[in-house]
Motif scaffolding. Structure first.
Motif, PDB file in Angstrom:
ATOM      1  N   GLY A  17      43.548  39.657  47.897  1.00  0.00           N
ATOM      2  CA  GLY A  17      43.889  38.279  47.570  1.00  0.00           C
ATOM      3  C   GLY A  17      42.742  37.297  47.718  1.00  0.00           C
ATOM      4  N   LYS A  18      41.594  37.776  48.208  1.00  0.00           N
ATOM      5  CA  LYS A  18      40.448  36.871  48.334  1.00  0.00           C
ATOM      6  C   LYS A  18      39.602  36.940  47.073  1.00  0.00           C
ATOM      7  CE  LYS A  18      39.909  37.275  53.286  1.00  0.00           C
ATOM      8  NZ  LYS A  18      39.427  38.369  54.105  1.00  0.00           N
ATOM      9  N   PRO A  19      39.485  35.821  46.356  1.00  0.00           N
ATOM     10  CA  PRO A  19      38.717  35.850  45.117  1.00  0.00           C
ATOM     11  C   PRO A  19      37.240  36.108  45.394  1.00  0.00           C
ATOM     12  CG  PRO A  19      39.877  33.764  45.392  1.00  0.00           C
ATOM     13  CD  PRO A  19      40.008  34.496  46.667  1.00  0.00           C
ATOM     14  N   LEU A  20      36.655  36.975  44.589  1.00  0.00           N
ATOM     15  CA  LEU A  20      35.236  37.273  44.741  1.00  0.00           C
ATOM     16  C   LEU A  20      34.482  36.654  43.570  1.00  0.00           C
ATOM     17  CD1 LEU A  20      33.203  38.989  46.442  1.00  0.00           C
ATOM     18  CD2 LEU A  20      33.592  40.826  44.821  1.00  0.00           C
ATOM     19  N   ILE A  21      34.976  36.895  42.369  1.00  0.00           N
ATOM     20  CA  ILE A  21      34.357  36.325  41.176  1.00  0.00           C
ATOM     21  C   ILE A  21      35.461  35.635  40.379  1.00  0.00           C
ATOM     22  CG2 ILE A  21      33.057  36.832  39.081  1.00  0.00           C
ATOM     23  CD1 ILE A  21      32.201  39.440  40.658  1.00  0.00           C
ATOM     24  N   ARG A  22      35.202  34.382  40.012  1.00  0.00           N
ATOM     25  CA  ARG A  22      36.259  33.582  39.379  1.00  0.00           C
ATOM     26  C   ARG A  22      36.042  33.426  37.876  1.00  0.00           C
ATOM     27  NH1 ARG A  22      38.467  30.584  43.814  1.00  0.00           N
ATOM     28  NH2 ARG A  22      37.110  30.885  45.609  1.00  0.00           N
ATOM     29  N   ALA A  57      44.451  41.989  39.403  1.00  0.00           N
ATOM     30  CA  ALA A  57      43.701  40.748  39.236  1.00  0.00           C
ATOM     31  C   ALA A  57      44.350  39.649  40.065  1.00  0.00           C
ATOM     32  CB  ALA A  57      43.675  40.360  37.770  1.00  0.00           C
ATOM     33  N   ILE A  58      43.538  38.781  40.635  1.00  0.00           N
ATOM     34  CA  ILE A  58      44.089  37.701  41.451  1.00  0.00           C
ATOM     35  C   ILE A  58      44.667  36.614  40.543  1.00  0.00           C
ATOM     36  CG2 ILE A  58      43.464  35.860  43.064  1.00  0.00           C
ATOM     37  CD1 ILE A  58      41.595  37.948  44.352  1.00  0.00           C
ATOM     38  N   ARG A  59      43.955  36.310  39.504  1.00  0.00           N
ATOM     39  CA  ARG A  59      44.463  35.394  38.489  1.00  0.00           C
ATOM     40  C   ARG A  59      43.940  35.853  37.141  1.00  0.00           C
ATOM     41  NH1 ARG A  59      41.935  31.079  39.668  1.00  0.00           N
ATOM     42  NH2 ARG A  59      42.066  31.238  41.912  1.00  0.00           N
ATOM     43  N   GLY A  60      44.568  35.379  36.082  1.00  0.00           N
ATOM     44  CA  GLY A  60      44.067  35.698  34.753  1.00  0.00           C
ATOM     45  C   GLY A  60      44.465  37.096  34.317  1.00  0.00           C
ATOM     46  N   VAL A 215      26.275  39.584  36.563  1.00  0.00           N
ATOM     47  CA  VAL A 215      27.197  39.367  37.668  1.00  0.00           C
ATOM     48  C   VAL A 215      26.403  39.035  38.922  1.00  0.00           C
ATOM     49  CG1 VAL A 215      29.080  40.358  38.991  1.00  0.00           C
ATOM     50  CG2 VAL A 215      28.663  41.132  36.663  1.00  0.00           C
ATOM     51  N   SER A 216      26.643  37.861  39.475  1.00  0.00           N
ATOM     52  CA  SER A 216      26.015  37.557  40.758  1.00  0.00           C
ATOM     53  C   SER A 216      26.864  36.533  41.481  1.00  0.00           C
ATOM     54  CB  SER A 216      24.603  37.019  40.565  1.00  0.00           C
ATOM     55  OG  SER A 216      24.640  35.779  39.922  1.00  0.00           O
ATOM     56  N   GLY A 217      27.462  36.992  42.554  1.00  0.00           N
ATOM     57  CA  GLY A 217      28.185  36.068  43.419  1.00  0.00           C
ATOM     58  C   GLY A 217      29.451  35.511  42.805  1.00  0.00           C
ATOM     59  N   GLU A 218      29.672  34.236  42.987  1.00  0.00           N
ATOM     60  CA  GLU A 218      30.943  33.569  42.727  1.00  0.00           C
ATOM     61  C   GLU A 218      31.430  33.646  41.284  1.00  0.00           C
ATOM     62  OE1 GLU A 218      32.904  30.563  44.562  1.00  0.00           O
ATOM     63  OE2 GLU A 218      32.989  32.509  45.568  1.00  0.00           O
ATOM     64  N   THR A 219      30.543  33.324  40.354  1.00  0.00           N
ATOM     65  CA  THR A 219      30.961  33.296  38.953  1.00  0.00           C
ATOM     66  C   THR A 219      30.034  34.197  38.147  1.00  0.00           C
ATOM     67  OG1 THR A 219      29.589  31.363  38.692  1.00  0.00           O
ATOM     68  CG2 THR A 219      31.941  30.981  38.919  1.00  0.00           C
ATOM     69  N   ILE A 220      30.399  34.347  36.885  1.00  0.00           N
ATOM     70  CA  ILE A 220      29.540  35.107  35.996  1.00  0.00           C
ATOM     71  C   ILE A 220      28.387  34.181  35.625  1.00  0.00           C
ATOM     72  CG2 ILE A 220      29.433  36.062  33.678  1.00  0.00           C
ATOM     73  CD1 ILE A 220      30.956  37.680  35.811  1.00  0.00           C
TER      74      ILE A 220
END
Lengths: 376, 344
Positions: A17-22, A57-60, A215-220
């Motif tokens: 449930g913890k988002p890694l990439i949004r 998927a957490i969302r989407g 891909v790096s960290g929070e977002t694409i």
């Protein structure tokens, strides 16, 4: 993106449930190859696992030909999407044939017995990856390269529309890497299978892919064609390359340039300097290079390795100011090495430079540089 | 061409293994009827079995004493091997089984509890009550094992947790037996050590129904079991709903283990040794073959062990686990050494 065969919308992925990439949004046409690149631990596998529904998927959501992956059950999904995972395939006493045959699982009857048609497809898939001779071999006894090919054959005979591979080239030698990627490429182009994979070898990613996802960290950070992505301002920050360099044209890498006050000036041209530049780098000897035309192949290696390179515009005769710049750098050095260069009409003055070095007593044999270093 | 011959030799091997198992199964049944404190000649056995006619004492011995016991060994032994196979699949560990994981002991505890309470207050216990109690006990023990497995992701720790659960349950059971009425103690004690003796025809009906239904269900699950053997992620990518499948595995293996314990008490090593030997003989892990072969093999193994338990110190019965451990434990040790070597 409406003509996209495979697309994701606002896909947010992560563990527990913890988002890694949004908010991942991407679209692929059928038969395109998408490669995920990025440093270790950036979340490439997490994205792939979310696409294959191994992680929810957490969302989407992702869509295959407009159909939501979230809404699909595993059985429906297994007829559209096949995987090659990094996870070791368990199971003992299995021959390679048995492993490939498991790809037919979604199509066989309740007891999972293969019919003649299934057998034909299993065999064809093994032929496709040049592994038909491995059929009777025990799966746990084959080499890394063979194992990857068997797993690929397994995925192929699942007759997917989308093939997802997590770092399929890890542990493979260069020959098997090329072979595997070549098979993927032809699968995509001939059969229209959409391929999504992650790679560590960005040089290969550049050559095999139609689309690249950074891909790096929070977002694409970026999504686009290799031409759009393979730029220094994107690649270097993506991997945080500070030491050494990545040649975007050739996809080759060079180690960091030697530090210190250069004592050597290298005169070369038409590829004669490449080997010497790298030898100097290995020995830790800083150097200058020149005079190189900007289209000279030597420049591709001299630029990242030499402390400074004197260059000239292609097809011009060497101009006075260029010659002077080279001469003054040369005079600061203890040695000048000529790696050999053809002298013609336009670079006539390079000959002058060599003669001048000779007159100054600076001209040395290449090996002399390294003898001195070894003696030290 | 090699492919073809490969298939053929494998098929011949499978056929041979099944033929040997069936022959051993039939031979052991006859042998078990044949021997005991009263010897009955083979020709008489055939007559008694197929026509029901013959010497009254002999008919009584065959039908009332030996046949139920033989069927218990055959069916419950098969059920136990099947339960072991399912647990090995679930945990991906060849040393998992109802006995070492403490599932049998959990059942034992619940069954003992129900027996003592029911006998004291109602002086009556039905087979179904026992099965229900055993199933509840098996599931409870399984829940503890799963909790331990989740907390410590290490296979050896899983087995340690199982053995600890097993000791605790056994200790509590002994306490309970100490509180039981004197007249029940003898029966309870021999049951809690594991034994096929004293099986009644009413029991045979109940456990046969449960075990055979489970066998059919498990057999029709051989496709997802095969997928699951390759690893959860791969199974899922092949279209298996892994979560639902895992629940089914737990329920079926616990029901089988519980059912066996309800009627014959805890029996050691059958669940580990038999599926392993079967895999060795068949040289494959394919569930569609291993499931029926393990069932048959479990029956053969228990018929053989019960024969020894019954006759070695006749007229005293030995606990069946004494014999199954004697033959099963070495198999497990050899298996562990072989696996260790294979990894080096």
């Amino acid at each position: 993106m409406n003509d996209a065969y495979f697309r994701t919308e606002g896909l947010t992925v992560g563990y527990n449930g913890k988002p890694l990439i949004r908010d991942i949004a991407l679209g692929l046409r059928a038969g395109e190859i998408l490669t995920l690149i990025g440093p270790n631990g950036s979340g490439k596998s997490t994205i792939l696992k979310s696409i294959t529904k191994h992680l929810s998927a957490i969302r989407g959501d992702a869509f295959i030909a407009g159909a939501s992956v979230n809404a699909m059950n595993y059985k429906e999904l297994s007829k559209k999407l096949a995987v090659v995972l990094t996870e070791r395939l368990r199971g003992e006493l299995l021959t390679c044939w048995d492993v490939v045959a498991t790809g037919r699982y979604p199509y066989t009857n309740t007891l999972g017995i293969l019919d003649a048609e299934d057998r034909k497809k299993v065999f064809a898939a093994m032929e496709r990856v040049h592994a038909a001779d491995l059929a009777d071999k025990n799966f746990s006894a084959v080499s890394d390269g063979q194992r990857q090919r068997i797993l690929l054959a397994r995925a192929i005979c699942q007759e997917p529309e989308i093939l997802v591979l997590d770092e399929p080239t890890s542990f493979l030698d260069i020959r098997h890497k090329l072979e595997l990627l070549g098979i993927l490429r032809s699968m995509a182009k001939e059969k229209g299978i959409t391929v999504i994979l992650s790679l560590h070898e960005i040089d290969l990613a550049q050559k095999i892919s139609d689309k690249i996802l950074c891909v790096s960290g929070e977002t694409i950070s970026h999504f686009g064609t290799p031409d759009e992505i393979f730029r220094e301002e994107i690649i270097n920050p993506l991997y945080g390359i500070e030491k050494g360099s990545f040649n975007l044209t050739f996809g080759s890498v060079e180690l960091p340039r030697p530090e210190g006050e250069p004592k050597v000036f290298v005169i070369s041209g038409c590829g004669s300097g490449v080997r010497l530049f790298r030898r100097l780098q290995k020995a830790g000897l800083p150097f200058y290079a020149g005079i190189l035309y900007e289209n000279d192949i030597d420049l591709q290696v001299a630029a990242p390795l030499a402390a400074r390179v004197i260059t000239e515009t292609p097809f011009l005769s060497i101009r006075d100011e260029t010659y002077e710049a080279a001469r003054s750098l040369m005079k600061q050095c203890e040695a000048v090495v000529c790696a050999g260069v053809p002298i013609g009409e336009s670079n006539r003055r390079l000959g002058d430079l060599i003669r001048e070095a000779g007159a100054l007593g600076l001209l040395k044999e290449e090996n002399a540089l390294f003898h001195r270093q070894e003696a030290r | 061409m090699t492919k073809q011959t490969g298939f053929q030799t494998a098929r011949a091997r499978y056929a041979a293994v099944f033929a040997v198992l069936l022959a051993a199964f039939a031979a052991l049944i006859v042998w078990n009827i044949n021997t005991g404190s009263v010897r009955i000649p083979v020709r008489e056995i055939a007559r008694i079995l197929f026509t029901g006619a013959g010497d009254d004492t002999q008919v009584g011995i065959v039908w009332k004493l030996r046949m139920p016991r033989i069927l218990a060994a055959a069916v419950l032994g098969g059920g136990l091997a099947l339960s072991g196979f399912l647990m090995q699949t679930f945990f991906g560990n060849p040393i998992a089984g109802p006995f070492v994981l403490g599932i049998s002991s959990g059942s034992k505890l619940c069954v003992a509890l129900v027996m003592i309470v029911a006998l004291r207050y109602f002086s009556f216990v039905s087979s179904w009550m026992l099965v229900l109690a055993a199933f509840a006990g098996a599931l409870t023990a399984m829940a503890f094992v799963l909790l331990a497995a989740r907390a410590i992701r290490q296979m050896s720790m899983l087995l340690v947790a199982g053995i600890m659960i097993s000791y605790i349950c056994s200790a509590v059971t002994e306490f309970l037996i100490a509180f039981a009425k004197d007249s029940d103690i003898v029966n309870l004690h021999s049951w809690s050590q594991g034994s096929f003796s004293g099986t009644k025809w009413s029991h045979v009906g109940v456990f046969s129904a449960i075990v055979l239904i489970c066998l059919v269900l498990v057999f029709f699950m051989s496709k997802p079991i095969g997928a699951f053997q390759m690893g959860e992620s791969y199974a899922q990518s092949m279209g298996v709903n892994v979560r639902r499948f895992r629940v089914a595995l737990i329920f079926l293996s616990s029901l089988l283990a519980g059912c066996v314990t309800a009627f014959a008490g805890p029996i050691s090593f059958v669940g580990i040794a038999v599926p392993h030997l079967i895999r060795l003989l068949l040289k494959t892990e394919k569930p569609i073959l291993v499931i029926p072969a393990s069932f048959l093999g479990g029956g053969v193994f228990c018929l053989f062990c019960d024969y020894i338990a019954r006759t070695a110190f006749a007229p005293t019965d030995m606990p069946i686990s004494t014999v199954t451990a004697l033959f099963g434990a070495p198999v497990v040790i050899v298996m562990m050494i072989r696996r260790h070597r294979a990894r080096l």
